[in-house]
Design an enzyme around this catalytic site. Structure first.
Site, PDB file in Angstrom:
ATOM      1  N   HIS A  20      38.518  25.744  38.698  1.00 28.15           N
ATOM      2  CA  HIS A  20      37.949  27.054  39.053  1.00 28.15           C
ATOM      3  C   HIS A  20      37.938  27.918  37.798  1.00 28.15           C
ATOM      4  CE1 HIS A  20      37.876  30.594  42.165  1.00 28.15           C
ATOM      5  NE2 HIS A  20      37.250  30.926  41.043  1.00 28.15           N
ATOM      6  N   HIS A  22      35.017  30.218  35.416  1.00 29.25           N
ATOM      7  CA  HIS A  22      33.675  30.731  35.140  1.00 29.25           C
ATOM      8  C   HIS A  22      33.498  30.823  33.628  1.00 29.25           C
ATOM      9  CE1 HIS A  22      33.049  32.056  39.368  1.00 29.25           C
ATOM     10  NE2 HIS A  22      34.371  32.181  39.339  1.00 29.25           N
ATOM     11  N   GLU A 203      38.793  35.247  49.490  1.00 31.04           N
ATOM     12  CA  GLU A 203      39.447  36.032  48.433  1.00 31.04           C
ATOM     13  C   GLU A 203      39.531  37.476  48.925  1.00 31.04           C
ATOM     14  OE1 GLU A 203      38.899  37.203  43.699  1.00 31.04           O
ATOM     15  OE2 GLU A 203      37.178  36.496  44.857  1.00 31.04           O
ATOM     16  N   ASP A 282      38.684  33.732  35.550  1.00 30.76           N
ATOM     17  CA  ASP A 282      38.009  34.435  34.444  1.00 30.76           C
ATOM     18  C   ASP A 282      39.086  34.872  33.451  1.00 30.76           C
ATOM     19  OD1 ASP A 282      35.056  34.930  35.536  1.00 30.76           O
ATOM     20  OD2 ASP A 282      36.443  35.318  37.172  1.00 30.76           O
TER      21      ASP A 282
END
Length: 341
Positions: A20, A22, A203, A282
Site C-alpha cells: 500500500h 502511492h 479508512e 504516503d
C-alpha cells in the site's frame, strides 16, 4: 520484558514487501522544490520549511488538497521516473524486496499530462532501478473516487495500450460520500480485462464500504479497512474469504483516524483472525517509510517477535507474487528469525 532494540534490529534484517504505497505520496519536499524549479511551476512554497509546515492534517481531505497540489510539479516523463527511483532507493536501504505500488493517472491527465508520460516514467524506473536493486514490483492503477465513474472508464480506455505493464486497479481519494458501489461497472470492466482489483475502504468510510468493495467490486485486498471492526458481519466476511488488509499506522495517526498509535486497532484486527499487513501509504507526507511504520508499532503496541515475523510474512503472503516466491521469502524470514533467537 520485550527488548525493543533487538526487535527493531530484527525488523531491519528481514526482507519485506510493501503493498500500500502511492508513488505520488513519496514526493519529498526536496524533490518537490527541485521539480518546481526545473518545470517553472509555482507551488506557493519557497523553502523546505514552508512545505513541512503545511504537513498538518485534520482529516483525509486536508491531506489530499496538499497531495494534489504537489503533483503539479510532475510534468515530464523524467519527473515520474525520478520520483519512482527515489522511492526504490530509499526502501532498498530498508531491505524491501517487493513492492506493489499505486499511481493516480487522473491526477495528471486532468492537468493535461498524457497518460503515456505518466506510466512510461513510472514503469521505466520500476523496471530498470528495481532490477538494479533487486526489488520486484507490481503496478496498480487507481481511480479517483471523487470523480465520476465515467472518468474512470475513460482512464481504463487510456490504459489499454499499456495493460502489459498494469497488474491491477485500485480505488482511492476522498472516501466519504463516494462508496465503492459508485464504481461497480468500471471494476467489472477491469476484471474482464484480467486485472486484479483492490480498493481503499473503511479508512474514513463506514464498515459497509468494506462490504461493498468485497461483494460489488470483487477485490483481492482491502486498503486500510480499520473500520471493519465496527461490523462483525464484515469481519466474518473478510475472514471467510481470506481478504487481507493493507494497514498504514503512521497514515492513520497523521490523518487523525486514530488519536495515537497506542490506540491503533492493528492488534484487534489480528485477534479477529484478519490477515493484516503493514505499509506506509504516503510516506513523505506522513513521516515514515515501511520500517518506521513497523517501529512505531513495536514501540507502542505489544508487538512481540512472533507477531512481528507474522506481519512481515503477511506482506508477502498477501502479495500478487507467485506461490514459489512467497514460500522462498517466508523461509528466508524464518531462517533469519531463528538465528536471532
Amino acid at each position: 520484558m520485550r527488548d525493543l532494540s533487538s526487535l527493531i534490529d530484527l525488523l531491519k534484517s528481514l526482507p519485506k514487501a510493501e503493498l500500500h504505497l502511492h508513488l505520488e505520496g513519496t514526493l519529498e519536499p526536496e524533490l518537490m522544490l527541485a521539480l518546481a524549479k526545473r518545470n517553472s511551476v509555482h507551488i506557493g512554497y519557497e523553502s523546505l520549511q514552508d512545505i513541512q509546515s503545511a504537513y498538518q492534517f485534520g482529516n483525509l481531505q486536508d491531506f489530499l488538497d496538499l497531495y494534489y497540489k504537489g503533483t503539479a510539479v510532475l510534468i515530464q516523463e523524467r519527473d515520474f521516473y525520478e520520483l519512482a527511483e527515489a522511492y526504490l532507493r530509499k526502501v532498498h536501504a530498508q531491505n524491501v524486496r517487493h513492492v506493489e505500488v499505486f499511481f493516480d493517472p487522473q491526477a495528471h491527465t486532468e492537468r493535461g499530462i498524457a497518460f503515456q508520460t505518466v506510466i512510461k516514467g513510472f514503469k521505466s524506473a520500476l523496471s530498470e532501478v528495481g532490477e538494479e536493486l533487486g526489488i520486484s514490483h507490481k503496478l496498480i492503477m487507481c481511480f479517483l473516487r471523487h470523480l465520476p465513474e465515467q472518468a474512470a472508464h475513460k482512464t481504463l480506455e487510456q490504459a489499454r495500450p499499456y495493460l502489459q505493464w498494469i497488474d491491477g486497479v485500485g480505488l482511492d481519494s476522498s472516501e466519504s460520500g463516494n462508496p465503492p458501489s459508485k464504481f461497480q461497472s468500471v471494476f467489472l470492466a477491469a476484471k474482464e480485462l484480467g486485472l486484479t482489483r483492490v480498493a481503499h475502504a473503511g479508512e474514513e468510510g463506514p464498515a459497509d464500504y468494506v462490504r461493498q468493495a468485497v461483494e460489488l467490486l470483487d477485490v483481492a485486498r482491502i486498503d486500510h479497512g480499520n473500520r471493519s471492526l465496527e461490523d462483525e458481519m464484515v469481519v466474518e466476511l473478510l475472514v471467510e474469504r481470506r481478504i487481507p488488509l493493507t494497514v498504514c499506522p503512521l497514515s492513520n495517526l497523521k490523518l487523525c483516524v486514530v488519536p495515537d498509535i497506542a490506540n491503533h486497532p492493528l492488534l484487534d484486527l489480528i485477534e479477529k483472525g484478519l490477515i493484516v499487513t503493514v505499509n506506509s501509504d504516503d510516506p513523505s507526507y506522513f513521516g515514515g517509510y515501511l520500517n518506521e511504520n513497523f517501529e512505531v508499532l513495536i514501540q507502542h503496541l505489544e508487538l512481540d517477535k512472533n507477531r512481528l515475523v507474522a506481519l512481515v510474512k503477511n506482506g508477502f503472503r498477501a502479495s500478487f507474487l507467485d506461490p514459489k516466491s512467497i514460500d522462498n521469502y517466508c523461509k528466508e524470514i524464518d531462517s533469519i528469525a531463528a538465528i536471532d533467537s
